[in-house]
Write an enzyme that holds these catalytic residues in place. Structure first.
Site, PDB file in Angstrom:
ATOM      1  CG  HIS A  78       0.107   5.957  -1.113  1.00  0.00           C
ATOM      2  ND1 HIS A  78      -0.982   6.284  -1.893  1.00  0.00           N
ATOM      3  CD2 HIS A  78      -0.401   5.452   0.053  1.00  0.00           C
ATOM      4  CE1 HIS A  78      -2.090   5.989  -1.234  1.00  0.00           C
ATOM      5  NE2 HIS A  78      -1.766   5.480  -0.059  1.00  0.00           N
ATOM      6  CG  HIS A 133      -1.850   1.136   1.320  1.00  0.00           C
ATOM      7  ND1 HIS A 133      -3.208   1.021   1.117  1.00  0.00           N
ATOM      8  CD2 HIS A 133      -1.634   2.459   1.603  1.00  0.00           C
ATOM      9  CE1 HIS A 133      -3.775   2.204   1.265  1.00  0.00           C
ATOM     10  NE2 HIS A 133      -2.836   3.097   1.570  1.00  0.00           N
ATOM     11  CD  GLU A 134       1.462   3.792   3.633  1.00  0.00           C
ATOM     12  OE1 GLU A 134       1.794   4.840   3.045  1.00  0.00           O
ATOM     13  OE2 GLU A 134       0.372   3.669   4.228  1.00  0.00           O
TER      14      GLU A 134
END
Length: 228
Positions: A33, A29-30
């Site tokens: 980004h 997820h991170e």
């Protein structure tokens, strides 16, 4: 019942599967980004070493402790400077939505693998010993469910979640300024929807049901595809 069983919100025997799931889900997820922010011209995350799949740089100790004790927590948010984007709004939306979409993709991949294992008979007493089969049946449903839940949860339009950042980039600038005035209350609102039972019934509980629905339907779909 030992001490850890008393303080953790999930059975101790499931803890390793839960931790593996969170390590993968939060890291991807991170990373998503950071990857897209860097691709679009913002080097902030890269300079901080966040464009990586190394879990150690993405995890927040307090967030992990709360996840184990209370069932909710967080990873270290990726810093993004939208002023470095050539198209701040459009690229900002892509960067924000990349995180939740990565969890959706992980959930789908997990469902494909689990459905294939079940459909082709790889999970059976003849194919693997009982403990291994039990581990597979514990890990994959948890992995699929948690990633679908994180996909939905992160789209809630409240700071500091990705859904709020998406709304920020979509609405007119005059509305943005009004939203920013409400941000000071964001932590209180966020805790309210997570902790208060009467509120959770209308906020978080429907997400649990939706994640379960997604898991069941994706598994049925892939099992039918493999069966055909």
């Amino acid at each position: 019942m030992n001490f850890l069983d008393q303080i953790l919100w999930l059975p101790l025997r499931d803890l390793p599967f839960y931790l593996i799931t969170l390590i993968i889900a939060f890291t991807v997820h991170e990373f998503s980004h950071a990857y897209f922010a860097n691709k679009f011209g913002d080097p902030t995350a890269k300079l901080l070493g966040r464009v990586t799949l190394n879990p150690a740089v993405h995890f927040d100790l307090l967030g992990i402790i709360l996840l184990l004790l209370a069932g909710f927590g967080w990873a270290r948010p990726v810093p993004v400077n939208r002023d470095n984007f050539t198209k701040p709004r459009m690229m900002g939306i892509v960067v924000s939505v990349a995180g939740p979409l990565s969890n959706l993709l992980l959930g789908i991949v997990g469902a494909v693998i689990f459905a294939a294992l079940m459909q082709f008979g790889a999970i059976s007493p003849n194919a693997m010993n009982g403990k291994l089969a039990e581990a597979v049946f514990t890990f994959f449903p948890l992995f699929i469910y948690m990633n679908f839940f994180l996909f939905l949860f992160n789209l809630i339009p409240l700071p500091p979640l990705d859904g709020y950042r998406i709304v920020e980039d979509v609405v007119p600038r005059r509305v943005q300024s009004k939203l920013q005035r409400v941000e000071q209350w964001s932590l209180l609102i966020f805790l309210l929807i997570l902790i208060v039972p009467g509120v959770r019934n209308y906020t978080i509980t429907p997400l649990y049901r939706a994640a379960s629905w997604m898991m069941g339907n994706f598994l049925n779909l892939f099992q039918l595809m493999f069966g055909a």
